[in-house]
Design a protein around this motif. Structure first.
Motif, PDB file in Angstrom:
ATOM      1  N   SER A   1       0.987  -1.592   0.149  1.00 20.83           N
ATOM      2  CA  SER A   1      -0.030  -0.233  -0.324  1.00 20.83           C
ATOM      3  C   SER A   1       1.125   1.184  -0.407  1.00 20.83           C
ATOM      4  CB  SER A   1      -0.890   0.090   1.314  1.00 20.83           C
ATOM      5  OG  SER A   1      -0.338  -0.192   2.424  1.00 20.83           O
ATOM      6  N   LEU A   2       0.396   2.270  -0.895  1.00 18.73           N
ATOM      7  CA  LEU A   2       1.234   3.359  -0.489  1.00 18.73           C
ATOM      8  C   LEU A   2       1.392   3.956   0.787  1.00 18.73           C
ATOM      9  CD1 LEU A   2      -0.746   6.492  -2.837  1.00 18.73           C
ATOM     10  CD2 LEU A   2       1.797   5.383  -2.733  1.00 18.73           C
ATOM     11  N   SER A   3       0.851   3.488   2.183  1.00 20.80           N
ATOM     12  CA  SER A   3       0.444   4.229   3.408  1.00 20.80           C
ATOM     13  C   SER A   3       2.122   3.008   3.360  1.00 20.80           C
ATOM     14  CB  SER A   3      -0.020   3.975   4.230  1.00 20.80           C
ATOM     15  OG  SER A   3      -0.679   2.415   4.372  1.00 20.80           O
ATOM     16  N   ALA A   4       2.036   1.639   3.271  1.00 22.30           N
ATOM     17  CA  ALA A   4       3.120   0.969   4.279  1.00 22.30           C
ATOM     18  C   ALA A   4       4.444   1.470   3.091  1.00 22.30           C
ATOM     19  CB  ALA A   4       3.452  -0.128   3.603  1.00 22.30           C
ATOM     20  N   LEU A   5       4.606   2.301   1.845  1.00 22.52           N
ATOM     21  CA  LEU A   5       5.538   2.304   0.948  1.00 22.52           C
ATOM     22  C   LEU A   5       6.313   3.700   1.739  1.00 22.52           C
ATOM     23  CD1 LEU A   5       4.301   0.799  -2.273  1.00 22.52           C
ATOM     24  CD2 LEU A   5       6.894  -0.056  -0.291  1.00 22.52           C
ATOM     25  N   ARG A   6       4.516   4.394   2.436  1.00 19.90           N
ATOM     26  CA  ARG A   6       5.533   5.919   3.005  1.00 19.90           C
ATOM     27  C   ARG A   6       7.411   6.146   2.994  1.00 19.90           C
ATOM     28  NH1 ARG A   6       1.438   9.870   4.284  1.00 19.90           N
ATOM     29  NH2 ARG A   6       3.113  11.806   5.595  1.00 19.90           N
ATOM     30  N   GLY A   7       8.132   6.883   2.848  1.00 16.11           N
ATOM     31  CA  GLY A   7       9.409   7.637   3.128  1.00 16.11           C
ATOM     32  C   GLY A   7      10.299   6.780   1.657  1.00 16.11           C
ATOM     33  N   ARG A   8       9.598   6.407   0.966  1.00 21.04           N
ATOM     34  CA  ARG A   8      10.225   5.430  -0.259  1.00 21.04           C
ATOM     35  C   ARG A   8       9.153   6.221  -1.182  1.00 21.04           C
ATOM     36  NH1 ARG A   8      11.450  -0.271  -0.075  1.00 21.04           N
ATOM     37  NH2 ARG A   8       9.304  -0.586   1.144  1.00 21.04           N
ATOM     38  N   ILE A   9       9.812   6.673  -2.615  1.00 20.62           N
ATOM     39  CA  ILE A   9       8.980   6.865  -3.916  1.00 20.62           C
ATOM     40  C   ILE A   9       9.523   5.434  -4.638  1.00 20.62           C
ATOM     41  CG2 ILE A   9       9.602   8.338  -5.854  1.00 20.62           C
ATOM     42  CD1 ILE A   9      12.835  10.300  -4.778  1.00 20.62           C
ATOM     43  N   VAL A  10       7.508   5.786  -4.660  1.00 18.83           N
ATOM     44  CA  VAL A  10       7.139   5.114  -5.712  1.00 18.83           C
ATOM     45  C   VAL A  10       6.607   5.199  -7.126  1.00 18.83           C
ATOM     46  CG1 VAL A  10       4.809   3.006  -5.841  1.00 18.83           C
ATOM     47  CG2 VAL A  10       5.974   4.131  -3.319  1.00 18.83           C
ATOM     48  N   MET A  11       7.080   4.281  -7.924  1.00 18.23           N
ATOM     49  CA  MET A  11       6.388   3.961  -9.556  1.00 18.23           C
ATOM     50  C   MET A  11       5.490   3.499  -9.529  1.00 18.23           C
ATOM     51  SD  MET A  11       9.018   3.904 -12.978  1.00 18.23           S
ATOM     52  CE  MET A  11       8.341   2.860 -13.142  1.00 18.23           C
ATOM     53  N   LEU A  12       4.729   3.618 -10.330  1.00 17.58           N
ATOM     54  CA  LEU A  12       3.308   2.728 -10.628  1.00 17.58           C
ATOM     55  C   LEU A  12       3.536   2.407 -11.764  1.00 17.58           C
ATOM     56  CD1 LEU A  12       0.531   1.696  -8.561  1.00 17.58           C
ATOM     57  CD2 LEU A  12       0.205   2.737 -11.219  1.00 17.58           C
ATOM     58  N   THR A  13       3.592   0.840 -12.133  1.00 13.81           N
ATOM     59  CA  THR A  13       3.201   0.679 -13.413  1.00 13.81           C
ATOM     60  C   THR A  13       1.565   0.535 -14.052  1.00 13.81           C
ATOM     61  OG1 THR A  13       5.498   1.731 -14.631  1.00 13.81           O
ATOM     62  CG2 THR A  13       4.284   0.182 -16.231  1.00 13.81           C
ATOM     63  N   ALA A  14       0.964   0.591 -14.378  1.00 14.21           N
ATOM     64  CA  ALA A  14      -0.047   0.232 -14.884  1.00 14.21           C
ATOM     65  C   ALA A  14      -0.090  -0.586 -15.582  1.00 14.21           C
ATOM     66  CB  ALA A  14      -1.350   1.216 -14.379  1.00 14.21           C
ATOM     67  N   PHE A  15      -0.470  -1.853 -16.255  1.00 15.63           N
ATOM     68  CA  PHE A  15      -0.460  -2.073 -17.563  1.00 15.63           C
ATOM     69  C   PHE A  15      -1.450  -3.170 -17.364  1.00 15.63           C
ATOM     70  CE2 PHE A  15       1.467  -4.796 -14.670  1.00 15.63           C
ATOM     71  CZ  PHE A  15       1.448  -6.593 -15.025  1.00 15.63           C
ATOM     72  N   GLN A  16      -1.950  -3.649 -18.725  1.00 15.03           N
ATOM     73  CA  GLN A  16      -2.636  -5.079 -19.575  1.00 15.03           C
ATOM     74  C   GLN A  16      -1.763  -5.858 -19.813  1.00 15.03           C
ATOM     75  OE1 GLN A  16      -7.110  -4.475 -20.476  1.00 15.03           O
ATOM     76  NE2 GLN A  16      -5.941  -2.704 -21.336  1.00 15.03           N
ATOM     77  N   MET A  17      -1.736  -7.037 -20.059  1.00 14.52           N
ATOM     78  CA  MET A  17      -0.968  -8.331 -19.905  1.00 14.52           C
ATOM     79  C   MET A  17      -0.766  -8.398 -22.166  1.00 14.52           C
ATOM     80  SD  MET A  17      -1.450 -11.533 -18.866  1.00 14.52           S
ATOM     81  CE  MET A  17      -3.087 -12.051 -18.067  1.00 14.52           C
ATOM     82  N   LEU A  18      -2.613  -8.144 -22.349  1.00 16.76           N
ATOM     83  CA  LEU A  18      -2.655  -8.077 -23.210  1.00 16.76           C
ATOM     84  C   LEU A  18      -2.484  -6.736 -23.915  1.00 16.76           C
ATOM     85  CD1 LEU A  18      -5.612 -10.857 -23.298  1.00 16.76           C
ATOM     86  CD2 LEU A  18      -2.599 -11.249 -24.141  1.00 16.76           C
ATOM     87  N   CYS A  19      -1.074  -5.935 -23.552  1.00 20.34           N
ATOM     88  CA  CYS A  19      -1.946  -4.862 -24.233  1.00 20.34           C
ATOM     89  C   CYS A  19      -0.533  -4.595 -24.666  1.00 20.34           C
ATOM     90  CB  CYS A  19      -1.624  -2.960 -23.507  1.00 20.34           C
ATOM     91  SG  CYS A  19      -1.162  -1.975 -23.506  1.00 20.34           S
ATOM     92  N   PRO A  20      -0.138  -4.012 -26.490  1.00 21.53           N
ATOM     93  CA  PRO A  20       0.916  -4.495 -27.049  1.00 21.53           C
ATOM     94  C   PRO A  20       1.967  -2.897 -26.888  1.00 21.53           C
ATOM     95  CG  PRO A  20      -0.660  -4.446 -28.637  1.00 21.53           C
ATOM     96  CD  PRO A  20      -0.839  -4.228 -27.185  1.00 21.53           C
ATOM     97  N   GLY A  21       1.606  -2.118 -25.491  1.00 22.81           N
ATOM     98  CA  GLY A  21       2.606  -1.277 -25.742  1.00 22.81           C
ATOM     99  C   GLY A  21       3.333  -1.541 -24.136  1.00 22.81           C
ATOM    100  N   CYS A  22       2.078  -2.417 -23.273  1.00 22.09           N
ATOM    101  CA  CYS A  22       2.765  -2.452 -22.295  1.00 22.09           C
ATOM    102  C   CYS A  22       3.377  -3.717 -22.187  1.00 22.09           C
ATOM    103  CB  CYS A  22       1.476  -3.231 -21.451  1.00 22.09           C
ATOM    104  SG  CYS A  22      -0.080  -1.368 -21.360  1.00 22.09           S
ATOM    105  N   VAL A  23       3.519  -4.071 -22.854  1.00 19.33           N
ATOM    106  CA  VAL A  23       4.168  -5.477 -23.586  1.00 19.33           C
ATOM    107  C   VAL A  23       5.960  -5.295 -23.889  1.00 19.33           C
ATOM    108  CG1 VAL A  23       4.996  -7.966 -23.911  1.00 19.33           C
ATOM    109  CG2 VAL A  23       2.788  -7.414 -22.890  1.00 19.33           C
TER     110      VAL A  23
END
Length: 159
Positions: A24-46
């Motif tokens: 969770s964000l609260s558990a990761l507080r104190g560090r910078i977080v980069m979240l990548t939202a993707f779908q495994m059937l999305c060509p641009g994601c893969v």
């Protein structure tokens, strides 16, 4: 970059891969977080987003920058279930934590709706105080993303 003093909304997930903990964000507080939202059937994601997230995870110390994947399925739901995602992550050697965005029963997953994703891939960058600093849709060149991350890293070191 956008900045608010408020902590960003928590992600709503149903399951996690590559981690023992429910992240969770609260558990990761104190560090910078980069979240990548993707779908495994999305060509641009893969082709772009997943390899880029892997490069970011390999470049930055996890004590400074945490890379998270969020599987946000808004189409072809039956083809992209947890078992298929597990096989995908293994096949593409994805080692960073990946959560499954909780379906809302209407079509868009909760986190996707909450953050207003236009689609996938989407990259979210959070500062050490769990504030959303950047929301980017589509492919971002590595140099631009690295500069965005370093801007947040340096900003937090100066404060």
């Amino acid at each position: 970059m956008t900045s608010t003093d408020a902590m960003a909304p928590e992600w709503r997930t149903t399951e996690w891969f590559n981690t023992q903990d429910r992240l969770s964000l609260s558990a990761l507080r104190g560090r910078i977080v980069m979240l990548t939202a993707f779908q495994m059937l999305c060509p641009g994601c893969v082709a772009n987003a997943i390899p880029q997230a892997q490069r970011v995870a390999a470049t930055f110390k996890s004590s400074d920058v945490v890379v998270i994947g969020l599987h946000s399925v808004f189409e072809h739901h039956d083809a992209m279930g947890p078992a298929a995602l597990g096989a995908f992550l293994h096949e593409y050697k994805v080692g960073f934590p990946v959560g499954i965005d909780e379906p809302d029963g209407v079509g868009l997953p909760h986190t996707m709706r909450e953050y207003g994703f236009q689609g996938t891939p989407t990259t979210l960058l959070f500062d050490r105080n769990s504030r959303l600093r950047r929301h980017m849709f589509g492919h971002i060149p590595d140099l631009q993303l690295g500069a965005e991350i370093m801007s947040v890293v340096c900003e937090n070191l100066e404060s």
